[in-house]
Design a protein around this motif. Structure first.
Motif, PDB file in Angstrom:
ATOM      1  N   GLU A 160       4.552  90.330   9.811  1.00 30.02           N
ATOM      2  CA  GLU A 160       4.860  91.697   9.402  1.00 30.02           C
ATOM      3  C   GLU A 160       3.834  92.291   8.457  1.00 30.02           C
ATOM      4  OE1 GLU A 160       8.701  91.469   7.702  1.00 30.02           O
ATOM      5  OE2 GLU A 160       9.713  90.814   9.551  1.00 30.02           O
ATOM      6  N   ASP A 161       2.790  91.556   8.150  1.00 27.87           N
ATOM      7  CA  ASP A 161       1.843  92.035   7.138  1.00 27.87           C
ATOM      8  C   ASP A 161       1.007  93.207   7.623  1.00 27.87           C
ATOM      9  OD1 ASP A 161       2.849  90.072   5.574  1.00 27.87           O
ATOM     10  OD2 ASP A 161       1.165  88.680   5.844  1.00 27.87           O
ATOM     11  N   LYS A 162       0.813  93.371   8.939  1.00 25.39           N
ATOM     12  CA  LYS A 162      -0.058  94.430   9.453  1.00 25.39           C
ATOM     13  C   LYS A 162       0.728  95.523  10.184  1.00 25.39           C
ATOM     14  CE  LYS A 162      -3.639  92.104   8.062  1.00 25.39           C
ATOM     15  NZ  LYS A 162      -4.471  92.580   6.928  1.00 25.39           N
ATOM     16  N   ASP A 163       2.037  95.621   9.887  1.00 30.75           N
ATOM     17  CA  ASP A 163       2.852  96.609  10.599  1.00 30.75           C
ATOM     18  C   ASP A 163       2.434  98.036  10.297  1.00 30.75           C
ATOM     19  OD1 ASP A 163       4.202  94.576  11.684  1.00 30.75           O
ATOM     20  OD2 ASP A 163       6.078  94.832  10.571  1.00 30.75           O
ATOM     21  N   GLY A 164       1.905  98.298   9.135  1.00 30.76           N
ATOM     22  CA  GLY A 164       1.581  99.672   8.771  1.00 30.76           C
ATOM     23  C   GLY A 164       0.223 100.138   9.236  1.00 30.76           C
ATOM     24  N   LEU A 165      -0.568  99.261   9.893  1.00 31.32           N
ATOM     25  CA  LEU A 165      -1.921  99.653  10.268  1.00 31.32           C
ATOM     26  C   LEU A 165      -1.957 100.523  11.522  1.00 31.32           C
ATOM     27  CD1 LEU A 165      -3.882  96.329   9.606  1.00 31.32           C
ATOM     28  CD2 LEU A 165      -3.665  98.355   8.137  1.00 31.32           C
ATOM     29  N   GLY A 166      -1.012 100.381  12.401  1.00 30.29           N
ATOM     30  CA  GLY A 166      -1.009 101.155  13.642  1.00 30.29           C
ATOM     31  C   GLY A 166       0.382 101.693  13.937  1.00 30.29           C
ATOM     32  N   GLY A 167       0.497 102.294  15.106  1.00 30.25           N
ATOM     33  CA  GLY A 167       1.794 102.839  15.476  1.00 30.25           C
ATOM     34  C   GLY A 167       2.838 101.763  15.665  1.00 30.25           C
ATOM     35  N   THR A 168       2.423 100.587  16.131  1.00 35.12           N
ATOM     36  CA  THR A 168       3.332  99.466  16.338  1.00 35.12           C
ATOM     37  C   THR A 168       2.735  98.224  15.709  1.00 35.12           C
ATOM     38  OG1 THR A 168       2.321  98.864  18.460  1.00 35.12           O
ATOM     39  CG2 THR A 168       4.136 100.475  18.527  1.00 35.12           C
ATOM     40  N   ARG A 169       3.538  97.164  15.656  1.00 36.66           N
ATOM     41  CA  ARG A 169       3.049  95.898  15.121  1.00 36.66           C
ATOM     42  C   ARG A 169       1.906  95.364  15.973  1.00 36.66           C
ATOM     43  NH1 ARG A 169       7.293  91.169  14.131  1.00 36.66           N
ATOM     44  NH2 ARG A 169       7.952  92.689  12.544  1.00 36.66           N
ATOM     45  N   LEU A 170       2.000  95.585  17.305  1.00 36.35           N
ATOM     46  CA  LEU A 170       0.945  95.110  18.190  1.00 36.35           C
ATOM     47  C   LEU A 170      -0.367  95.832  17.902  1.00 36.35           C
ATOM     48  CD1 LEU A 170      -0.046  93.483  20.630  1.00 36.35           C
ATOM     49  CD2 LEU A 170       0.814  95.312  22.106  1.00 36.35           C
ATOM     50  N   ASP A 171      -0.303  97.164  17.757  1.00 35.61           N
ATOM     51  CA  ASP A 171      -1.530  97.921  17.476  1.00 35.61           C
ATOM     52  C   ASP A 171      -2.139  97.494  16.147  1.00 35.61           C
ATOM     53  OD1 ASP A 171      -1.222  99.306  19.838  1.00 35.61           O
ATOM     54  OD2 ASP A 171      -0.124 100.977  18.909  1.00 35.61           O
ATOM     55  N   GLY A 172      -1.302  97.354  15.122  1.00 31.86           N
ATOM     56  CA  GLY A 172      -1.827  96.946  13.821  1.00 31.86           C
ATOM     57  C   GLY A 172      -2.449  95.568  13.864  1.00 31.86           C
ATOM     58  N   THR A 173      -1.844  94.657  14.618  1.00 30.94           N
ATOM     59  CA  THR A 173      -2.382  93.300  14.696  1.00 30.94           C
ATOM     60  C   THR A 173      -3.705  93.281  15.437  1.00 30.94           C
ATOM     61  OG1 THR A 173      -0.143  92.396  14.668  1.00 30.94           O
ATOM     62  CG2 THR A 173      -1.896  90.965  15.469  1.00 30.94           C
ATOM     63  N   GLY A 233       5.183  93.313  24.117  1.00 29.04           N
ATOM     64  CA  GLY A 233       3.955  92.843  23.485  1.00 29.04           C
ATOM     65  C   GLY A 233       4.048  92.677  21.993  1.00 29.04           C
ATOM     66  N   LYS A 234       5.178  93.015  21.398  1.00 27.43           N
ATOM     67  CA  LYS A 234       5.317  92.909  19.939  1.00 27.43           C
ATOM     68  C   LYS A 234       5.316  91.440  19.528  1.00 27.43           C
ATOM     69  CE  LYS A 234       8.564  93.923  16.213  1.00 27.43           C
ATOM     70  NZ  LYS A 234       9.891  94.520  15.907  1.00 27.43           N
ATOM     71  N   PRO A 235       4.400  91.017  18.593  1.00 26.23           N
ATOM     72  CA  PRO A 235       4.355  89.619  18.162  1.00 26.23           C
ATOM     73  C   PRO A 235       5.663  89.216  17.481  1.00 26.23           C
ATOM     74  CG  PRO A 235       2.344  90.776  17.537  1.00 26.23           C
ATOM     75  CD  PRO A 235       3.301  91.807  17.998  1.00 26.23           C
ATOM     76  N   ILE A 236       6.224  88.065  17.916  1.00 31.87           N
ATOM     77  CA  ILE A 236       7.470  87.593  17.324  1.00 31.87           C
ATOM     78  C   ILE A 236       7.344  86.159  16.786  1.00 31.87           C
ATOM     79  CG2 ILE A 236       8.950  89.080  18.727  1.00 31.87           C
ATOM     80  CD1 ILE A 236       9.386  86.758  20.612  1.00 31.87           C
ATOM     81  N   TYR A 237       6.223  85.476  17.087  1.00 31.14           N
ATOM     82  CA  TYR A 237       6.038  84.126  16.571  1.00 31.14           C
ATOM     83  C   TYR A 237       4.563  83.787  16.544  1.00 31.14           C
ATOM     84  CZ  TYR A 237       5.703  79.052  16.446  1.00 31.14           C
ATOM     85  OH  TYR A 237       5.342  77.788  16.115  1.00 31.14           O
ATOM     86  N   ARG A 238       4.119  83.058  15.494  1.00 29.89           N
ATOM     87  CA  ARG A 238       2.767  82.509  15.411  1.00 29.89           C
ATOM     88  C   ARG A 238       2.883  81.093  14.868  1.00 29.89           C
ATOM     89  NH1 ARG A 238       0.865  87.621  12.618  1.00 29.89           N
ATOM     90  NH2 ARG A 238       0.272  89.040  14.300  1.00 29.89           N
ATOM     91  N   SER A 239       2.121  80.209  15.456  1.00 24.14           N
ATOM     92  CA  SER A 239       2.116  78.835  14.964  1.00 24.14           C
ATOM     93  C   SER A 239       1.452  78.781  13.588  1.00 24.14           C
ATOM     94  CB  SER A 239       1.382  77.919  15.946  1.00 24.14           C
ATOM     95  OG  SER A 239       0.004  78.276  16.021  1.00 24.14           O
ATOM     96  N   LYS A 240       1.665  77.692  12.924  1.00 25.38           N
ATOM     97  CA  LYS A 240       1.113  77.539  11.584  1.00 25.38           C
ATOM     98  C   LYS A 240      -0.403  77.610  11.609  1.00 25.38           C
ATOM     99  CE  LYS A 240       1.116  74.344   7.656  1.00 25.38           C
ATOM    100  NZ  LYS A 240       1.595  73.028   7.146  1.00 25.38           N
ATOM    101  N   LYS A 241      -1.041  76.986  12.613  1.00 21.13           N
ATOM    102  CA  LYS A 241      -2.498  77.024  12.696  1.00 21.13           C
ATOM    103  C   LYS A 241      -2.991  78.454  12.870  1.00 21.13           C
ATOM    104  CE  LYS A 241      -3.458  72.404  14.486  1.00 21.13           C
ATOM    105  NZ  LYS A 241      -4.383  72.054  13.393  1.00 21.13           N
TER     106      LYS A 241
END
Length: 919
Positions: A640-653, A622-630
Motif C-alpha cells: 500500500e505504500d505507492k497507492d497515492g502515486l497513480g490512479g490505482t495501486r497498479l499504476d502507482g506500483t 491487476g491490483k497487487p494483493i501479495y508480494r513475497s518477502k524477497k
C-alpha cells in the motif's frame, strides 16, 4: 241448446213468419228459406251439425230425384236441390264466423299438454291449440284460461284435441300463469265435458258495452268500454283523474294509426299489447294481458281483461273490461325473483360444492360448481336397480372410500346427526380429488327432518401438502437420526421439547428435564473447557444471544474429540423468545485437517520465501494483493505504500518500479493480458530499493475457477541482469569472432584461388617459353612450336574453368528459390531478432500488409538480408539514450514489394552519404 234471449227469440219468430208468408206468396220452396235460417241461427254444437247433415242429405236426395225423374217431377227436384244448396251456403256464412274463443297468444301463460292416452299428440305449438280443441270444449277452455289469468293459480282441465288423422282424443291441459303458484289444482273439467257443453253463451247479449262496463265497475271498482273498432267509450271519472287523460284524448291515437291504449302503455310493451289487442278486435277473442300503465305519478303494473259484446245476430258491437292494480304484487314477485336469482348465483359462485338431500337421503340438488365437477346434473345420476344416492356413491366416490362414506351418511340419516367425512370424489375427467364434506339437517317446527344441506370442499391440495409434510417430517427425522449431530430444543421455561435419538443414547438418558440434560452433557466436557463453556452458555441464555463454542468432548471410548456447540433463540413477531434450538457437531476431523492445512500453508510459505525468485499475486483487475518477502526486500516498500502515486495501486506500483524506457511497453503488454486472460511474459528493467535498475523476466498466468473465470493472477520475476550483460558481452565477442572468421576465410579463399589459378598459368608460361625457343631455332621447329601452342591453349582453358567455378561459387543459384509469403518471412526474421531487441532495449514493430502476393525468393538468403538490415538499425540506435524504436514495414506498390526499415537513430547528414551514392 242454449237459452234464447228475448230479442233473439223475437228476431227468430219474425224471421220464421216472414218465411211462411214468402212461401204462401210464391208457392216455392224458397219461401221456407227465412224459417230455415232462423232455425240454423238457433242451433249450436251437435244440433247444428245434425241440421247441417239433414240439409246435406236433402240436397243429395233432391239431386238424385232431379236426375232420376227428369221428365216427371224433375223440376221439383231441381228446385229442392237449389233450396238445400242455398240453405247450406247461408248456414256456412252465418255459423262460420269466429266463436270468440281467446287466442293462446293473448294470455300471459303457457298451457302444458298432458297426455291421457298413449296415442295423443305431443309437443304441439300452444298458439295452434285453440283451433285444435273441439268446438264444444272451447268455451270451457276459455273459462279455465281466464281463471288462471286472474287467480294466478294453474288450472288443469280435460278436453278433446284433434289429432293428425282428424280424430279427437281426450287430453289434459295445464294453463300455467306467468308466475306459477306451485299449488296443486284438481281438473276443472273431466272427461264428461259434453254434459256441460250447453252453458250460457255470454258473448251474445242485449246489454251494451257501457252498461256491462258499469256492472263490472260496481263489482271491482273499475270498468271500461270500447266500441267495435277499439275506441274508448267509457272510462270512470276516478280513472281519468288517476291517468290524467280522457277517453277523447286517448282516442286521438287511433287517428294517428295506433291503438287507443297507446298513450297509456310503456314503450317497451306497446308492440306486444298492440298485437294482442288487434288480434282480439279482429277475431273477437278474449283479451287478457299484464302491462305497465302510465299514471300521473308514473308507470304501474296492471292486469287487464276485456270481452266482446255481440248483438242478437252475433255481430260484435263493442268491448267491456276491467283493470286491476297489481303493481305492488308484481314488484313483490319481481323482488322475490331477484332475490331467488341472487341466492342461486351466490350458491353457484361459492367456492365449494353445495348439494341437498331429501329426508330419505336422495340427492335432489347440485350447485353449478358441483355439476360441472362431476360432469352430470343431479337428474342425470341414475343406475338400474339402485337409488340415486347409491348410484351417486358407486359412480363418483373412490372405490376404497365407498363403504366408509355410505356407512357415515347412513348413520347420519338414521340418527339425524351432522354428517362429516373425507373421501375422494371422481371428477368428470376421471381424476379423483380429496374432498371434505359436511351436512346438517333442516328441521321443521316439530323437529322433523325436512331436507339435508351440505357442502363439499376440495381439499386435494391440502391433503397433498399434509402428506408431503408427513413425508418431509419423516425424512427429516430419519436425516437427523442418521447424521452425526446432536440436536435438541427447549422452551424458555426449561422444558425439553425435542432431543434427537443419537443425543439421548450418548447421554444414557430416555427422558430428562433441561437441568438434568445440561448436567449430563457437562460430564462429557473436558475439565479444562468446562468453566469457559458454562460461562458462555449462561451468558447467552441470560442475554438471549447466540451461543457458539468449540470444546473437547469425551466419547464412548474415553477419547476426547473436538466438538462445535451452538444454540440460538427463536423469536416471534414481538421479539419474544419462544424456543431455543441447540446443535453439537463433532469437528475433531476438521480440527485435524485445519492443523494439517496450517502446517502445509506454513511449509508452502517457507518454500515461497526460500525460492530464488520474486513472487507476487494480483487481483483479476491487476491490483497487487501479495508480494513475497524477497520481492518486498528487493523493492523496499509494501503493497500500500505507492497507492497515492497513480490512479490505482497498479499504476502507482508500475511507475515506481519499472524503468521509464520500459514502462509504456510493460503497460501495453500487461494490459493486453488482463483484458484477454493470456499469459504475460516480458523482459524489462526493475528498480531495486537502492535505485539500481536490474533486468528481470516477468511471467504471469491467470488462476481460474471451475467456470473458467479469472480469480487471481500469479506471477514470478526472475533476475536476469547478469545473464543479459553476459549475453551482451557474448554478442560482442561473437561479432568480433565473426569478423576474424570472415577474414580468415577470405585469406584461405584467396590462397585457394591463387593456387588453383596459378597452376594453369604456370603451365601456360612454360609452354609459351618453349614455343618461343622452338620458333627462335634455326631453322625454326614448327612442329614443336605448334605442340607448345596447343599446351598454351589447354592451360588457358583450365584457368578459365577455374575462374568460372569460382564465380559460380559466389553466384546465386535459382535452384533454392521458391514461392513464399513475404509477410511470413518478415515475421520470422523479427522473431529471430526479438531477443536482441530486448537486450538492446529497442521497441521493435513488424508490420506487413495483409494478403501480400507470393514471391519467388531464397527464404534463407532473404531472412539473412532482413536480419542484416535490422542489426544495422540496432547499431544505429546505440547512440540513442532512451525510447529506442524500430519499425519494419512491408507493402505492395506497382506490383513490387517494398520493405522499409525505420528507426529513430541520429542518422547521417547528406554530405556524409553523398560519396556513397553511385553516380
Amino acid at each position: 241448446m242454449a237459452e234464447l234471449t228475448v230479442r233473439r227469440f223475437i228476431f227468430l219468430v219474425g224471421l220464421a213468419l216472414a218465411g211462411l208468408l214468402a212461401f204462401w206468396a210464391t208457392h216455392t220452396a224458397f219461401g221456407f228459406l227465412p224459417l230455415v235460417v232462423a232455425l240454423i241461427l238457433s242451433f249450436e254444437g251437435r244440433s247444428l251439425r245434425l241440421a247441417a247433415s239433414a240439409l246435406l242429405l236433402g240436397f243429395v236426395c233432391s239431386v238424385a230425384v232431379a236426375i232420376g225423374y227428369r221428365n216427371d217431377g224433375g223440376g221439383a227436384g231441381v228446385a229442392l236441390a237449389e233450396f238445400f244448396a242455398v240453405t247450406l251456403c247461408i248456414a256456412a256464412l252465418v255459423k262460420g264466423k269466429p266463436t270468440g274463443l281467446p287466442a293462446p297468444a293473448t294470455v300471459p301463460f303457457s298451457p302444458t299438454l298432458t297426455e291421457r292416452s298413449a296415442s295423443a299428440a305431443m309437443h304441439r305449438n300452444p298458439s295452434d291449440q285453440t283451433e285444435l280443441i273441439h268446438e264444444d270444449d272451447r268455451r270451457d277452455a276459455m273459462f279455465a284460461s281466464a281463471r288462471a289469468f286472474w287467480t294466478g293459480v294453474a288450472q288443469v282441465m280435460s278436453f278433446r284435441l284433434r289429432q293428425e288423422d282428424g280424430s279427437y282424443r281426450w287430453t289434459e291441459i295445464t294453463s300455467v300463469p306467468a308466475v306459477p303458484s306451485g299449488i296443486a289444482v284438481s281438473p276443472l273439467v273431466g272427461k264428461d265435458l259434453r254434459f256441460v257443453a250447453g252453458q250460457t253463451d255470454t258473448a251474445v247479449s242485449d246489454v251494451d258495452p257501457v252498461t256491462a262496463a258499469k256492472t263490472i265497475e260496481n263489482l271491482f271498482g273499475n270498468g271500461w268500454a270500447f266500441d267495435a273498432e277499439g275506441r274508448w267509450l267509457y272510462l270512470p271519472a276516478f280513472a281519468q283523474t288517476t291517468l290524467g287523460r280522457t277517453p277523447e284524448e286517448m282516442n286521438t291515437s287511433c287517428d294517428e294509426g295506433f291503438i287507443a291504449w297507446k298513450q297509456l302503455l310503456h314503450p317497451e310493451e306497446y308492440d306486444g299489447v298492440a298485437e294482442n289487442w288487434l288480434h282480439s278486435l279482429k277475431t273477437g277473442a278474449a283479451f287478457n294481458a299484464e302491462f305497465r300503465i302510465r299514471r300521473k305519478t308514473g308507470y304501474a303494473w296492471a292486469r287487464s281483461s276485456a270481452r266482446a259484446v255481440r248483438d242478437v245476430s252475433g255481430r260484435l258491437v263493442g268491448w267491456y273490461g276491467t283493470s286491476i292494480d297489481i303493481d305492488v304484487h308484481r314488484k313483490t314477485v319481481d323482488a322475490l325473483h331477484e332475490r331467488e336469482r341472487e341466492l342461486l348465483e351466490l350458491v353457484n359462485v361459492v367456492p365449494s360444492h353445495l348439494w341437498r338431500l331429501s329426508r330419505n337421503g336422495e340427492p335432489n340438488f347440485f350447485n353449478t360448481r358441483m355439476a360441472d365437477y362431476l360432469g352430470v346434473s343431479v337428474e342425470e345420476i341414475s343406475k338400474p336397480g339402485l337409488s340415486r344416492l347409491d348410484a351417486m356413491i358407486e359412480t363418483a366416490v373412490h372405490p376404497e372410500d365407498q363403504s366408509n362414506f355410505k356407512a357415515t351418511i347412513m348413520r347420519s340419516l338414521e340418527s339425524g346427526e351432522g354428517f362429516s367425512s373425507r373421501y375422494r370424489l371422481r371428477r368428470f375427467d376421471g381424476v379423483y380429488h380429496w374432498m371434505s364434506s359436511r351436512a346438517e339437517a333442516l328441521r321443521g317446527k316439530d323437529g322433523e327432518i325436512l331436507q339435508w344441506y351440505g357442502l363439499c370442499h376440495d381439499i386435494d391440495d391440502q391433503v397433498n401438502v399434509e402428506e408431503a409434510l408427513q413425508r418431509s417430517e419423516w425424512h427429516l427425522q430419519q436425516l437427523i437420526d442418521a447424521l452425526p449431530v446432536r440436536v435438541c430444543s427447549w422452551t424458555p421455561n426449561g422444558e425439553i421439547s425435542y432431543v434427537s435419538r443419537r443425543y439421548l443414547e450418548e447421554l444414557g438418558l430416555t427422558t430428562a428435564s433441561f437441568a438434568e440434560m445440561s448436567a449430563a452433557a457437562m460430564e462429557f466436557v473436558h475439565p479444562d473447557d468446562i468453566p469457559r463453556v458454562r460461562a458462555s452458555a449462561a451468558d447467552a441464555i441470560q442475554n438471549g444471544a447466540v451461543f457458539l463454542s468449540r470444546y473437547r468432548r469425551r466419547g464412548k471410548d474415553g477419547v476426547y474429540r473436538w466438538t462445535d456447540g451452538r444454540f440460538e433463540p427463536l423469536r416471534n413477531a414481538d421479539g419474544r423468545i419462544t424456543e431455543w434450538y441447540g446443535l453439537a457437531i463433532d469437528v475433531d476431523d476438521e480440527m485435524n485437517v485445519q492443523q494439517a492445512l496450517r502446517e502445509s500453508e506454513q511449509s508452502l510459505q517457507q518454500l515461497v520465501e526460500t525460492l530464488p525468485a520474486l513472487i507476487y499475486c494480483a487481483a483479476p483487475d491487476g491490483k497487487p494483493i501479495y508480494r513475497s518477502k524477497k520481492l518486498r526486500e528487493f523493492l523496499g516498500f509494501g503493497l500500500e505504500d505507492k497507492d497515492g502515486l497513480g490512479g490505482t495501486r497498479l499504476d502507482g506500483t508500475l511507475e515506481a518500479i519499472i524503468h521509464p524506457e520500459d514502462l509504456g511497453l510493460v503497460r501495453e503488454k500487461y494490459g493486453h493480458s488482463l483484458a484477454t486472460g493470456e499469459p504475460y511474459v516480458h523482459k524489462h528493467r526493475l528498480r531495486r530499493h537502492d535505485g539500481v535498475y536490474r533486468w528481470v523476466e516477468t511471467r504471469t498466468s491467470a488462476m481460474r475457477d471451475a467456470l473458467g473465470t479469472i480469480v487471481q493472477w500469479n506471477g514470478v520475476c526472475l533476475d536476469i541482469d547478469d545473464w543479459v550483460r553476459a549475453q551482451e558481452e557474448l554478442g560482442h565477442t561473437q561479432r568480433n569472432l565473426a569478423r576474424a572468421s570472415e577474414a580468415a576465410s577470405l585469406a584461405e579463399l584467396t590462397a585457394s584461388i591463387a593456387h588453383e589459378v596459378g597452376q594453369p598459368l604456370a603451365a601456360l608460361v612454360s609452354s609459351s617459353d618453349a614455343c618461343q625457343q622452338w620458333l627462335s631455332a634455326d631453322p625454326p621447329n614448327i612442329e614443336r612450336a605448334q605442340k607448345a601452342l596447343e599446351r598454351v591453349v589447354r592451360s588457358a582453358g583450365t584457368a578459365t574453368e577455374v575462374v568460372t567455378r569460382i564465380r559460380a561459387l559466389f553466384k546465386h543459384n535459382n535452384d533454392a528459390r521458391r514461392k513464399e509469403s513475404f509477410g511470413l518471412v518478415l515475421s520470422e526474421a523479427g522473431e529471430l531478432m526479438s531477443e536482441e531487441a530486448i537486450r538492446r532495449n529497442v521497441r521493435m514493430e513488424i508490420e506487413s500488409e495483409p494478403e501480400l502476393p507470393l514471391v519467388l525468393i531464397d527464404r534463407v538468403q532473404m531472412q539473412q538480408v532482413l536480419v542484416n538490415l535490422v542489426r544495422n538499425a540496432f547499431d544505429a540506435l546505440e547512440q540513442v539514450p532512451s525510447n529506442r524504436t524500430l519499425k519494419v514495414r512491408a507493402y505492395e506498390k506497382c506490383n513490387t514489394i517494398h520493405v522499409e526499415v525505420i528507426d529513430n537513430g541520429l542518422g547521417a547528414n547528406s554530405e556524409a552519404i553523398r560519396p556513397l551514392i553511385p553516380k
